[in-house]
Design a protein around this motif. Sequence first.
Motif, PDB file in Angstrom:
ATOM      1  N   ARG A 216       0.798  -1.233   0.000  1.00 40.87           N
ATOM      2  CA  ARG A 216       0.000   0.000   0.000  1.00 40.87           C
ATOM      3  C   ARG A 216       0.826   1.277   0.000  1.00 40.87           C
ATOM      4  NH1 ARG A 216      -3.966  -2.423   4.104  1.00 40.87           N
ATOM      5  NH2 ARG A 216      -4.764  -4.088   2.784  1.00 40.87           N
ATOM      6  N   GLU A 217       2.089   1.205   0.491  1.00 38.91           N
ATOM      7  CA  GLU A 217       2.982   2.361   0.401  1.00 38.91           C
ATOM      8  C   GLU A 217       3.563   2.421  -1.010  1.00 38.91           C
ATOM      9  OE1 GLU A 217       4.526   4.761   2.521  1.00 38.91           O
ATOM     10  OE2 GLU A 217       2.777   4.477   3.812  1.00 38.91           O
ATOM     11  N   LYS A 218       3.935   1.266  -1.494  1.00 40.92           N
ATOM     12  CA  LYS A 218       4.639   1.184  -2.782  1.00 40.92           C
ATOM     13  C   LYS A 218       3.816   1.691  -3.954  1.00 40.92           C
ATOM     14  CE  LYS A 218       8.328  -2.068  -2.351  1.00 40.92           C
ATOM     15  NZ  LYS A 218       8.610  -3.490  -2.232  1.00 40.92           N
ATOM     16  N   VAL A 219       2.499   1.390  -3.940  1.00 37.91           N
ATOM     17  CA  VAL A 219       1.679   1.784  -5.087  1.00 37.91           C
ATOM     18  C   VAL A 219       1.622   3.303  -5.261  1.00 37.91           C
ATOM     19  CG1 VAL A 219       0.240  -0.283  -5.223  1.00 37.91           C
ATOM     20  CG2 VAL A 219      -0.443   1.596  -3.705  1.00 37.91           C
ATOM     21  N   LEU A 220       2.045   4.048  -4.222  1.00 37.98           N
ATOM     22  CA  LEU A 220       2.049   5.503  -4.330  1.00 37.98           C
ATOM     23  C   LEU A 220       3.275   6.011  -5.096  1.00 37.98           C
ATOM     24  CD1 LEU A 220       0.943   6.532  -0.725  1.00 37.98           C
ATOM     25  CD2 LEU A 220      -0.483   6.198  -2.745  1.00 37.98           C
ATOM     26  N   GLN A 221       4.265   5.135  -5.270  1.00 36.17           N
ATOM     27  CA  GLN A 221       5.466   5.538  -5.995  1.00 36.17           C
ATOM     28  C   GLN A 221       5.196   5.613  -7.498  1.00 36.17           C
ATOM     29  OE1 GLN A 221       8.446   2.629  -5.039  1.00 36.17           O
ATOM     30  NE2 GLN A 221       8.411   3.125  -2.856  1.00 36.17           N
ATOM     31  N   ARG A 222       5.925   6.516  -8.140  1.00 37.39           N
ATOM     32  CA  ARG A 222       5.797   6.650  -9.583  1.00 37.39           C
ATOM     33  C   ARG A 222       6.089   5.327 -10.283  1.00 37.39           C
ATOM     34  NH1 ARG A 222       8.157  12.556  -9.310  1.00 37.39           N
ATOM     35  NH2 ARG A 222       8.982  11.592  -7.461  1.00 37.39           N
ATOM     36  N   PHE A 223       5.238   4.984 -11.220  1.00 36.25           N
ATOM     37  CA  PHE A 223       5.377   3.815 -12.100  1.00 36.25           C
ATOM     38  C   PHE A 223       5.124   2.467 -11.436  1.00 36.25           C
ATOM     39  CE2 PHE A 223       8.316   6.879 -14.264  1.00 36.25           C
ATOM     40  CZ  PHE A 223       7.537   7.062 -15.391  1.00 36.25           C
ATOM     41  N   PHE A 224       4.903   2.446 -10.111  1.00 33.36           N
ATOM     42  CA  PHE A 224       4.726   1.150  -9.465  1.00 33.36           C
ATOM     43  C   PHE A 224       3.328   0.572  -9.741  1.00 33.36           C
ATOM     44  CE2 PHE A 224       3.854  -2.000  -6.332  1.00 33.36           C
ATOM     45  CZ  PHE A 224       5.061  -2.655  -6.173  1.00 33.36           C
ATOM     46  N   ARG A 225       3.309  -0.664 -10.251  1.00 38.14           N
ATOM     47  CA  ARG A 225       2.054  -1.360 -10.498  1.00 38.14           C
ATOM     48  C   ARG A 225       2.181  -2.778  -9.945  1.00 38.14           C
ATOM     49  NH1 ARG A 225       0.165  -1.300 -16.362  1.00 38.14           N
ATOM     50  NH2 ARG A 225      -1.817  -0.688 -15.454  1.00 38.14           N
ATOM     51  N   LEU A 226       1.110  -3.302  -9.405  1.00 36.09           N
ATOM     52  CA  LEU A 226       1.145  -4.675  -8.919  1.00 36.09           C
ATOM     53  C   LEU A 226       1.354  -5.612 -10.101  1.00 36.09           C
ATOM     54  CD1 LEU A 226      -1.833  -4.743  -6.363  1.00 36.09           C
ATOM     55  CD2 LEU A 226       0.609  -4.549  -5.863  1.00 36.09           C
ATOM     56  N   LEU A 237       1.057   5.911 -12.739  1.00 38.06           N
ATOM     57  CA  LEU A 237       1.257   7.269 -12.215  1.00 38.06           C
ATOM     58  C   LEU A 237       0.017   7.826 -11.527  1.00 38.06           C
ATOM     59  CD1 LEU A 237       3.286   8.787 -15.204  1.00 38.06           C
ATOM     60  CD2 LEU A 237       4.146   8.226 -12.921  1.00 38.06           C
ATOM     61  N   GLY A 238      -1.109   7.103 -11.667  1.00 35.66           N
ATOM     62  CA  GLY A 238      -2.380   7.607 -11.144  1.00 35.66           C
ATOM     63  C   GLY A 238      -2.376   7.895  -9.655  1.00 35.66           C
ATOM     64  N   LEU A 239      -1.853   6.951  -8.871  1.00 32.17           N
ATOM     65  CA  LEU A 239      -1.853   7.150  -7.420  1.00 32.17           C
ATOM     66  C   LEU A 239      -0.777   8.146  -6.979  1.00 32.17           C
ATOM     67  CD1 LEU A 239      -2.616   3.581  -5.969  1.00 32.17           C
ATOM     68  CD2 LEU A 239      -4.077   5.607  -5.924  1.00 32.17           C
ATOM     69  N   SER A 240       0.341   8.218  -7.717  1.00 30.80           N
ATOM     70  CA  SER A 240       1.358   9.233  -7.397  1.00 30.80           C
ATOM     71  C   SER A 240       0.776  10.621  -7.562  1.00 30.80           C
ATOM     72  CB  SER A 240       2.567   9.112  -8.317  1.00 30.80           C
ATOM     73  OG  SER A 240       2.988   7.793  -8.423  1.00 30.80           O
ATOM     74  N   LEU A 241       0.048  10.787  -8.652  1.00 30.83           N
ATOM     75  CA  LEU A 241      -0.588  12.077  -8.899  1.00 30.83           C
ATOM     76  C   LEU A 241      -1.655  12.357  -7.837  1.00 30.83           C
ATOM     77  CD1 LEU A 241      -0.802  14.535 -10.678  1.00 30.83           C
ATOM     78  CD2 LEU A 241      -2.210  13.262 -12.272  1.00 30.83           C
ATOM     79  N   ALA A 242      -2.466  11.335  -7.532  1.00 30.83           N
ATOM     80  CA  ALA A 242      -3.501  11.486  -6.502  1.00 30.83           C
ATOM     81  C   ALA A 242      -2.867  11.913  -5.182  1.00 30.83           C
ATOM     82  CB  ALA A 242      -4.265  10.172  -6.326  1.00 30.83           C
ATOM     83  N   ASN A 243      -1.770  11.268  -4.816  1.00 31.53           N
ATOM     84  CA  ASN A 243      -1.095  11.569  -3.562  1.00 31.53           C
ATOM     85  C   ASN A 243      -0.558  13.001  -3.542  1.00 31.53           C
ATOM     86  OD1 ASN A 243      -0.285  10.724  -0.987  1.00 31.53           O
ATOM     87  ND2 ASN A 243       1.784  10.324  -1.719  1.00 31.53           N
ATOM     88  N   ALA A 244       0.011  13.434  -4.668  1.00 33.41           N
ATOM     89  CA  ALA A 244       0.529  14.801  -4.754  1.00 33.41           C
ATOM     90  C   ALA A 244      -0.609  15.820  -4.593  1.00 33.41           C
ATOM     91  CB  ALA A 244       1.257  15.009  -6.075  1.00 33.41           C
ATOM     92  N   ILE A 245      -1.762  15.525  -5.187  1.00 30.58           N
ATOM     93  CA  ILE A 245      -2.913  16.435  -5.074  1.00 30.58           C
ATOM     94  C   ILE A 245      -3.413  16.485  -3.630  1.00 30.58           C
ATOM     95  CG2 ILE A 245      -5.317  16.820  -5.788  1.00 30.58           C
ATOM     96  CD1 ILE A 245      -4.560  15.610  -8.518  1.00 30.58           C
ATOM     97  N   VAL A 246      -3.463  15.316  -2.994  1.00 38.73           N
ATOM     98  CA  VAL A 246      -3.889  15.238  -1.591  1.00 38.73           C
ATOM     99  C   VAL A 246      -2.957  16.088  -0.718  1.00 38.73           C
ATOM    100  CG1 VAL A 246      -3.958  13.663   0.386  1.00 38.73           C
ATOM    101  CG2 VAL A 246      -5.098  13.033  -1.732  1.00 38.73           C
ATOM    102  N   ASN A 247      -1.650  15.965  -0.941  1.00 36.61           N
ATOM    103  CA  ASN A 247      -0.687  16.733  -0.147  1.00 36.61           C
ATOM    104  C   ASN A 247      -0.861  18.237  -0.322  1.00 36.61           C
ATOM    105  OD1 ASN A 247       0.523  14.514   1.011  1.00 36.61           O
ATOM    106  ND2 ASN A 247       2.038  14.295  -0.618  1.00 36.61           N
ATOM    107  N   VAL A 248      -1.092  18.654  -1.556  1.00 36.94           N
ATOM    108  CA  VAL A 248      -1.288  20.071  -1.820  1.00 36.94           C
ATOM    109  C   VAL A 248      -2.484  20.616  -1.028  1.00 36.94           C
ATOM    110  CG1 VAL A 248      -2.156  21.624  -3.617  1.00 36.94           C
ATOM    111  CG2 VAL A 248      -0.168  20.229  -4.055  1.00 36.94           C
ATOM    112  N   HIS A 249      -3.477  19.736  -0.792  1.00 36.17           N
ATOM    113  CA  HIS A 249      -4.672  20.163  -0.058  1.00 36.17           C
ATOM    114  C   HIS A 249      -4.562  19.916   1.447  1.00 36.17           C
ATOM    115  CE1 HIS A 249      -6.336  20.208  -4.139  1.00 36.17           C
ATOM    116  NE2 HIS A 249      -7.212  21.058  -3.651  1.00 36.17           N
ATOM    117  N   ASP A 250      -3.351  19.579   1.916  1.00 35.93           N
ATOM    118  CA  ASP A 250      -3.155  19.258   3.334  1.00 35.93           C
ATOM    119  C   ASP A 250      -4.132  18.199   3.810  1.00 35.93           C
ATOM    120  OD1 ASP A 250      -0.985  20.794   3.998  1.00 35.93           O
ATOM    121  OD2 ASP A 250      -2.197  22.595   4.366  1.00 35.93           O
ATOM    122  N   ALA A 251      -4.504  17.311   2.914  1.00 34.60           N
ATOM    123  CA  ALA A 251      -5.435  16.244   3.279  1.00 34.60           C
ATOM    124  C   ALA A 251      -4.626  14.961   3.474  1.00 34.60           C
ATOM    125  CB  ALA A 251      -6.474  16.070   2.179  1.00 34.60           C
TER     126      ALA A 251
END
Length: 271
Positions: A216-226, A237-251
């Motif tokens: 669950r940590e790894k899937v947040l890394q760029r290019f990582f797919r199960l 890249l979907g979850l990396s982008l999602a994570n970056a957006i979440v961080n920008v919103h302090d969420a």
Amino acid sequence: MRRIETVSNTSRNIISEDLRQRLPVTQAGDELDHLAGSINAMLDRIETLMEDLRQVTTDIAHDLRTPLSRLRQRMELASRPGTDVEALRNTLAASVTEIDSILSIFAALLHIAQLQSGPRRAAFKEVDLSALLGTIAELYKPMAEENGQHLLEKVDGSLSVRGERELLMQLFANLTENALRHTPRGSAVSIFASRSNGKLTVSIVDNGPGIPDNMREKVLQRFFRLEVSRTTVGNGLGLSLANAIVNVHDAGLELADAAPGLRASVIFHTG
Ligand SMILES: Nc1ncnc2c1ncn2[C@@H]1O[C@H](COP(=O)(O)OP(=O)(O)O)[C@@H](O)[C@H]1O
Ligand SMILES: [Mg+2]
């Protein structure tokens, strides 16, 4: 003065040859040691960032080689004598699709880098999350139907957060798309949103195979797919982008076991 000279020499060494060197910290525990400690912490941080950069560069090179090799092979085959116009046309169409997917990798990488480069709160406005999630559900219903999946929406009314609408759309689109893409036919995907105790939580829940605990940590890394996802559409890249957006919103972004399936939750602190 002698100690300052040592600091100065070590700094020069760090600049010219070895970023792994650190300033000496004596037993004295005085101001100079304090300063050396801070500078060493800064060097640790720089080293981590350099390491990240190296990793990303390697990942990009690695991940672009596959589609580019495929493209090259396809074009080479088509350029042999005897290929008819119809076949050439098909090759061109397939090549355009391949190039589009390469371009979308670059677009996502640039987007992530831009989000990580600094705060952008100035552009934040009050966003009607209830309406936004309604739009997401409408957008993805056709895809769900096509896949024989059920997309449900249980979103409370008048939920809003401060943020950037476009980014929040992208965030929930990525999570919803994952829930639809990485689960089999007949799966159910639900979008939940509610507020309680100063927290606003949006959860995208599916009943597919889920993501194992240790991934669950790894899937947040760029290019990582199960491993199981290698054959599905996507670039990791979907979850990396999602994570970056979440961080920008302090969420916060939480991936949890929905037993079975994945529960991806975004938690906003609304105070
Ligand atoms: N809802 C989900 N169910 C199961 N696996 C998932 C789910 N969402 C993401 N994953 C796994 O996490 C990986 C990374 O997701 P993501 O970064 O969006 O990349 P992509 O969807 O392009 O593969 C996916 O390849 C998949 O293995
Ligand atoms: Mg994805």
